[in-house]
Structures are given as C-alpha cells and as structure tokens.
Design an enzyme around this catalytic site. Structure first.
Site, mmCIF file in Angstrom:
data_model
loop_
_atom_site.group_PDB
_atom_site.id
_atom_site.type_symbol
_atom_site.label_atom_id
_atom_site.label_comp_id
_atom_site.label_asym_id
_atom_site.label_seq_id
_atom_site.Cartn_x
_atom_site.Cartn_y
_atom_site.Cartn_z
ATOM 1 N N ALA A 81 0.865 -1.191 0.000
ATOM 2 C CA ALA A 81 0.000 0.000 0.000
ATOM 3 C C ALA A 81 0.893 1.231 0.000
ATOM 4 O O ALA A 81 1.591 1.500 0.983
ATOM 5 C CB ALA A 81 -0.899 -0.001 1.228
ATOM 6 N N ILE A 83 0.756 5.156 -0.184
ATOM 7 C CA ILE A 83 -0.236 6.222 0.019
ATOM 8 C C ILE A 83 0.453 7.572 -0.102
ATOM 9 O O ILE A 83 1.483 7.814 0.546
ATOM 10 C CB ILE A 83 -0.932 6.047 1.389
ATOM 11 C CG1 ILE A 83 -1.604 4.659 1.441
ATOM 12 C CG2 ILE A 83 -1.962 7.164 1.612
ATOM 13 C CD1 ILE A 83 -2.179 4.275 2.780
ATOM 14 N N HIS A 89 8.051 11.467 -2.753
ATOM 15 C CA HIS A 89 8.502 10.108 -2.429
ATOM 16 C C HIS A 89 7.550 9.065 -3.011
ATOM 17 O O HIS A 89 7.971 8.060 -3.571
ATOM 18 C CB HIS A 89 8.577 9.969 -0.901
ATOM 19 C CG HIS A 89 9.299 8.751 -0.434
ATOM 20 N ND1 HIS A 89 10.656 8.599 -0.533
ATOM 21 C CD2 HIS A 89 8.848 7.619 0.145
ATOM 22 C CE1 HIS A 89 11.011 7.428 -0.040
ATOM 23 N NE2 HIS A 89 9.928 6.807 0.375
ATOM 24 N N PHE A 114 0.603 -7.888 -9.561
ATOM 25 C CA PHE A 114 0.778 -6.580 -8.918
ATOM 26 C C PHE A 114 -0.443 -6.280 -8.049
ATOM 27 O O PHE A 114 -1.474 -5.827 -8.540
ATOM 28 C CB PHE A 114 0.938 -5.522 -10.011
ATOM 29 C CG PHE A 114 1.302 -4.161 -9.518
ATOM 30 C CD1 PHE A 114 2.530 -3.919 -8.933
ATOM 31 C CD2 PHE A 114 0.418 -3.100 -9.651
ATOM 32 C CE1 PHE A 114 2.883 -2.649 -8.491
ATOM 33 C CE2 PHE A 114 0.749 -1.824 -9.202
ATOM 34 C CZ PHE A 114 1.988 -1.601 -8.621
#
Ligand code: INI
Length: 157
Positions: A81, A83, A89, A114
């Site tokens: 995950a 976010i 970044h 994926f």
C-alpha cells in the site's frame, strides 16, 4: 474445436508465494487476509502458501524476483500500500515498484501479480482492502491462480 486457455483451476500441489510489505500494515494485513482467503477458497492449502514480509513496497520487486527464480511457485503475488504524502517520495516508490514487478516477471518467466495499492488517501486504501471497494489482495490471488493455469497450459502446447 477452438482451444480456450485461461480458466481459474488450481492444479493439486501448486504452490504460491505472497510477498507483502509492512509499511501501512493496517492495510496490507487486510490485503494478505484477502489473498489467503482467495487461495483457500480455490483449494490451495495453507502448506502450499509461502508468505514473505518486507519493510516497504520498494522492496517487493527483488523479493518477488528471488521467489520466482526458486522455480517452486506457480505464481507470486505482491501486496503493498503506497499512500501519497506531502512529498514526491510516493511517485518514486510507485514507479519503481510497478516497473520492478513487471521486470521481475518478464525476467523470471513466472507470473508475478501486482497487488499494490497506490492511493491518494488512507481512506481509499481502506476501501480497497476489504471494505466497500472489495479487496485487491483477493483479486490478486485470483489473478495468480488464473495466470498459473495459463502459463502451465501454454508451456505444454
Ligand atoms: N513504502 C510503502 O510500502 N508505502 C508507502 O506509502 C511508503 N511511503 O510513502 O513512504 C513506503 N516507503 C518505504 C519504501 O517502500 C522503502 O521501504 C524504504 O524507502 C526503504 O527502502
């Protein structure tokens, strides 16, 4: 007669690996649960699932590549995950993971799925990890089963 390749049939004894990242663990734990449930419900036993935890999504491609090169897994699932935060970044991690997973799959010849969420908010990630927008971990495991069947069938043509 037309040969149709691409069903979702688990061959007995097929083994699957799941590489899952710890970053945003609240979300990735749920993705892992979804993937494991999908494998179980398609007849894959716990003993035929290998789970590898890595620190963050950036680390997924190399671990997936290493697992694929063991030649013991019918397919590998990556779960993570990423976010969006206040800096760029996010973009570096996302592009590196997506291209790294694709490259690992091409180089090894083993299907690597994926299952990495890339979202703007934590809410979007939660929605896609077992709440109102399904569970991408479940979807990734189903895709792994389907691709394992496709590649096994293509290999015997
Ligand atoms: N790793 C993630 O899996 N998700 C993120 O959202 C994330 N952000 O935003 O920084 C993240 N960073 C860590 C990265 O994947 C590596 O683990 C780290 O850079 C060490 O190589």
């Amino acid at each position: 007669m037309t040969e149709i390749i691409g069903r979702r049939i688990v061959r007995p004894g097929d083994k699957y690996a799941i590489a899952v990242s710890r970053f945003n663990e609240l979300v990735t734990e749920s993705l892992l649960r979804g993937a494991r449930n999908a494998f179980s419900q398609h007849g894959v036993s716990d003993a035929d699932m290998t789970v590898v935890w890595v620190p963050g999504a950036f680390e997924l491609p190399l671990v997936a590549h290493t697992l694929a090169n063991k030649r013991i897994f019918a397919a590998v699932v990556t779960l993570g995950a990423v976010i969006r935060g206040a800096t760029s970044h996010f973009d570096y991690v996302c592009s590196s993971v997506a291209s790294g997973v694709a490259q690992a799959s091409r180089e090894s010849g083993v299907p690597i799925v994926f299952g990495v969420l890339t979202t703007d908010t934590i809410e979007q990630a939660i929605e896609r990890s077992g709440t109102k927008a399904g569970n991408i971990g479940w979807d990734a495991a189903c895709n792994a089963i389907e691709l394992a069947d496709v590649y096994s069938t293509l290999g015997s043509l």
